[in-house]
Scaffold this motif. Structure first.
Motif, PDB file in Angstrom:
ATOM      1  N   ARG A   1      32.968  47.711  52.493  1.00 48.48           N
ATOM      2  CA  ARG A   1      34.523  47.370  52.292  1.00 48.48           C
ATOM      3  C   ARG A   1      33.987  47.248  50.555  1.00 48.48           C
ATOM      4  NH1 ARG A   1      36.437  43.397  55.436  1.00 48.48           N
ATOM      5  NH2 ARG A   1      38.730  43.934  54.601  1.00 48.48           N
ATOM      6  N   GLN A   2      34.628  48.356  50.113  1.00 41.77           N
ATOM      7  CA  GLN A   2      35.030  47.934  48.352  1.00 41.77           C
ATOM      8  C   GLN A   2      36.386  47.595  48.504  1.00 41.77           C
ATOM      9  OE1 GLN A   2      31.948  46.983  46.755  1.00 41.77           O
ATOM     10  NE2 GLN A   2      31.075  47.362  48.220  1.00 41.77           N
ATOM     11  N   TYR A   3      37.113  46.343  49.283  1.00 40.72           N
ATOM     12  CA  TYR A   3      38.785  46.500  48.566  1.00 40.72           C
ATOM     13  C   TYR A   3      38.675  45.232  48.044  1.00 40.72           C
ATOM     14  CZ  TYR A   3      39.742  48.027  53.647  1.00 40.72           C
ATOM     15  OH  TYR A   3      39.751  48.771  54.567  1.00 40.72           O
ATOM     16  N   SER A   4      39.251  45.169  47.256  1.00 43.63           N
ATOM     17  CA  SER A   4      40.387  44.984  45.624  1.00 43.63           C
ATOM     18  C   SER A   4      41.048  44.603  45.573  1.00 43.63           C
ATOM     19  CB  SER A   4      39.352  46.044  44.498  1.00 43.63           C
ATOM     20  OG  SER A   4      40.122  46.804  44.725  1.00 43.63           O
ATOM     21  N   ASP A   5      41.518  43.367  46.710  1.00 45.27           N
ATOM     22  CA  ASP A   5      43.789  43.013  46.192  1.00 45.27           C
ATOM     23  C   ASP A   5      43.584  42.322  45.403  1.00 45.27           C
ATOM     24  OD1 ASP A   5      43.737  43.618  49.002  1.00 45.27           O
ATOM     25  OD2 ASP A   5      43.068  41.694  49.696  1.00 45.27           O
ATOM     26  N   TYR A   6      42.609  41.624  44.463  1.00 46.41           N
ATOM     27  CA  TYR A   6      42.579  40.827  43.490  1.00 46.41           C
ATOM     28  C   TYR A   6      41.804  40.999  42.584  1.00 46.41           C
ATOM     29  CZ  TYR A   6      47.306  39.507  45.908  1.00 46.41           C
ATOM     30  OH  TYR A   6      47.993  39.697  45.998  1.00 46.41           O
ATOM     31  N   THR A   7      42.090  41.061  40.950  1.00 46.43           N
ATOM     32  CA  THR A   7      40.652  40.846  40.242  1.00 46.43           C
ATOM     33  C   THR A   7      41.536  39.916  39.271  1.00 46.43           C
ATOM     34  OG1 THR A   7      41.250  42.705  39.010  1.00 46.43           O
ATOM     35  CG2 THR A   7      39.354  43.220  41.137  1.00 46.43           C
ATOM     36  N   ASP A   8      40.513  39.085  38.365  1.00 46.61           N
ATOM     37  CA  ASP A   8      40.828  38.264  37.133  1.00 46.61           C
ATOM     38  C   ASP A   8      39.512  38.896  36.094  1.00 46.61           C
ATOM     39  OD1 ASP A   8      41.975  36.822  35.168  1.00 46.61           O
ATOM     40  OD2 ASP A   8      41.039  35.394  35.973  1.00 46.61           O
ATOM     41  N   LEU A   9      39.729  39.302  34.764  1.00 46.82           N
ATOM     42  CA  LEU A   9      38.825  39.024  34.110  1.00 46.82           C
ATOM     43  C   LEU A   9      38.717  38.210  32.662  1.00 46.82           C
ATOM     44  CD1 LEU A   9      39.684  42.916  32.280  1.00 46.82           C
ATOM     45  CD2 LEU A   9      37.278  42.299  33.818  1.00 46.82           C
ATOM     46  N   VAL A  10      37.264  37.949  32.654  1.00 44.87           N
ATOM     47  CA  VAL A  10      36.967  36.053  31.472  1.00 44.87           C
ATOM     48  C   VAL A  10      35.959  36.890  30.603  1.00 44.87           C
ATOM     49  CG1 VAL A  10      35.901  34.819  33.667  1.00 44.87           C
ATOM     50  CG2 VAL A  10      37.003  33.797  31.141  1.00 44.87           C
ATOM     51  N   GLN A  11      36.254  36.157  29.473  1.00 47.18           N
ATOM     52  CA  GLN A  11      35.049  36.273  28.804  1.00 47.18           C
ATOM     53  C   GLN A  11      34.033  35.078  28.576  1.00 47.18           C
ATOM     54  OE1 GLN A  11      35.999  36.902  24.114  1.00 47.18           O
ATOM     55  NE2 GLN A  11      34.212  35.878  23.360  1.00 47.18           N
ATOM     56  N   LEU A  12      32.969  35.662  28.856  1.00 49.11           N
ATOM     57  CA  LEU A  12      31.943  33.607  29.298  1.00 49.11           C
ATOM     58  C   LEU A  12      30.922  33.932  27.692  1.00 49.11           C
ATOM     59  CD1 LEU A  12      30.768  35.601  32.546  1.00 49.11           C
ATOM     60  CD2 LEU A  12      32.536  33.848  32.578  1.00 49.11           C
ATOM     61  N   SER A  13      30.853  34.502  26.848  1.00 51.49           N
ATOM     62  CA  SER A  13      29.916  34.755  26.082  1.00 51.49           C
ATOM     63  C   SER A  13      30.753  36.143  24.940  1.00 51.49           C
ATOM     64  CB  SER A  13      28.785  34.664  26.651  1.00 51.49           C
ATOM     65  OG  SER A  13      27.733  36.389  26.557  1.00 51.49           O
ATOM     66  N   GLU A  14      30.102  35.712  23.586  1.00 47.34           N
ATOM     67  CA  GLU A  14      29.827  36.066  22.635  1.00 47.34           C
ATOM     68  C   GLU A  14      28.530  36.504  21.275  1.00 47.34           C
ATOM     69  OE1 GLU A  14      32.634  38.137  18.428  1.00 47.34           O
ATOM     70  OE2 GLU A  14      33.503  36.623  20.541  1.00 47.34           O
ATOM     71  N   THR A  15      27.884  37.556  21.491  1.00 50.60           N
ATOM     72  CA  THR A  15      26.748  37.560  20.287  1.00 50.60           C
ATOM     73  C   THR A  15      26.704  38.803  19.159  1.00 50.60           C
ATOM     74  OG1 THR A  15      25.229  39.343  21.628  1.00 50.60           O
ATOM     75  CG2 THR A  15      25.083  37.330  22.672  1.00 50.60           C
ATOM     76  N   GLU A  16      26.301  38.596  18.443  1.00 52.39           N
ATOM     77  CA  GLU A  16      26.527  40.159  17.180  1.00 52.39           C
ATOM     78  C   GLU A  16      26.813  40.971  17.736  1.00 52.39           C
ATOM     79  OE1 GLU A  16      23.989  41.244  13.666  1.00 52.39           O
ATOM     80  OE2 GLU A  16      23.049  39.555  15.466  1.00 52.39           O
ATOM     81  N   HIS A  17      26.262  41.895  18.981  1.00 56.72           N
ATOM     82  CA  HIS A  17      26.513  42.829  19.718  1.00 56.72           C
ATOM     83  C   HIS A  17      27.254  42.766  20.484  1.00 56.72           C
ATOM     84  CE1 HIS A  17      23.398  43.978  15.906  1.00 56.72           C
ATOM     85  NE2 HIS A  17      23.058  42.428  16.604  1.00 56.72           N
ATOM     86  N   ALA A  18      28.216  41.779  21.134  1.00 58.54           N
ATOM     87  CA  ALA A  18      28.095  42.229  22.548  1.00 58.54           C
ATOM     88  C   ALA A  18      29.093  41.255  23.211  1.00 58.54           C
ATOM     89  CB  ALA A  18      27.023  42.518  23.524  1.00 58.54           C
ATOM     90  N   TRP A  19      29.917  41.483  23.354  1.00 57.20           N
ATOM     91  CA  TRP A  19      30.423  40.102  24.436  1.00 57.20           C
ATOM     92  C   TRP A  19      29.945  40.494  25.818  1.00 57.20           C
ATOM     93  CZ3 TRP A  19      33.623  43.657  21.663  1.00 57.20           C
ATOM     94  CH2 TRP A  19      34.122  43.468  20.214  1.00 57.20           C
ATOM     95  N   GLY A  20      30.177  38.892  26.837  1.00 60.16           N
ATOM     96  CA  GLY A  20      29.431  39.152  27.525  1.00 60.16           C
ATOM     97  C   GLY A  20      30.870  38.818  28.718  1.00 60.16           C
ATOM     98  N   VAL A  21      31.178  39.302  29.717  1.00 63.04           N
ATOM     99  CA  VAL A  21      32.612  39.178  30.713  1.00 63.04           C
ATOM    100  C   VAL A  21      32.356  39.394  32.155  1.00 63.04           C
ATOM    101  CG1 VAL A  21      34.271  41.197  30.379  1.00 63.04           C
ATOM    102  CG2 VAL A  21      33.329  41.025  28.595  1.00 63.04           C
TER     103      VAL A  21
END
Length: 130
Positions: A88-108
């Motif tokens: 069951r892949q339900y998704s009532d609510y989601t929230d995104l947050v930036q966790l980190s940043e490097t020279e080449h990418a963001w961790g989300v």
């Protein structure tokens, strides 16, 4: 508002949210069964991420979409699968947050909540498209 197309609507503000322009649907439908979703700006708004259901009719299959043109268009970036209830892949609510940043990418991170609980997943977003 026009008849619901099943795609997420956006509105822009030029005054910090005091007022908003007319709503629009960006190119590349972000499915929306009329429920909560999340937006995250990375790199000062160079990249926008939008999370929510991957279905226009049901709260199922969390997807993250990406825009690199200020929100005028979005493309699917990834689908998030929860392991606490894989059937069951339900998704009532989601929230995104930036966790980190490097020279080449963001961790989300993305939090997903439904009637069974809360799940959290992480992923990387490259700063430049390869």
């Amino acid at each position: 508002e026009d008849k619901d197309s099943g795609c997420r609507k956006f509105a822009l503000s030029a005054d910090g949210g005091a007022t908003f322009g007319n709503f629009f649907e960006p190119e590349g439908c972000i499915p929306d069964p009329v429920c909560q979703g999340s937006i995250l700006a990375l790199g000062g708004g160079r990249v926008l991420l939008a999370s929510g259901p991957g279905s226009s009719t049901e709260r199922l299959h969390v997807k993250v979409h990406e825009s690199r043109d200020g929100g005028l268009s979005f493309v699917p970036l990834l689908q998030v699968l929860t392991v606490y209830n894989p059937t069951r892949q339900y998704s009532d609510y989601t929230d995104l947050v930036q966790l980190s940043e490097t020279e080449h990418a963001w961790g989300v991170g993305v939090a997903i909540a439904d009637e069974d609980g809360i799940a959290f997943a992480t992923f990387s977003v490259p700063k430049t498209k390869v």
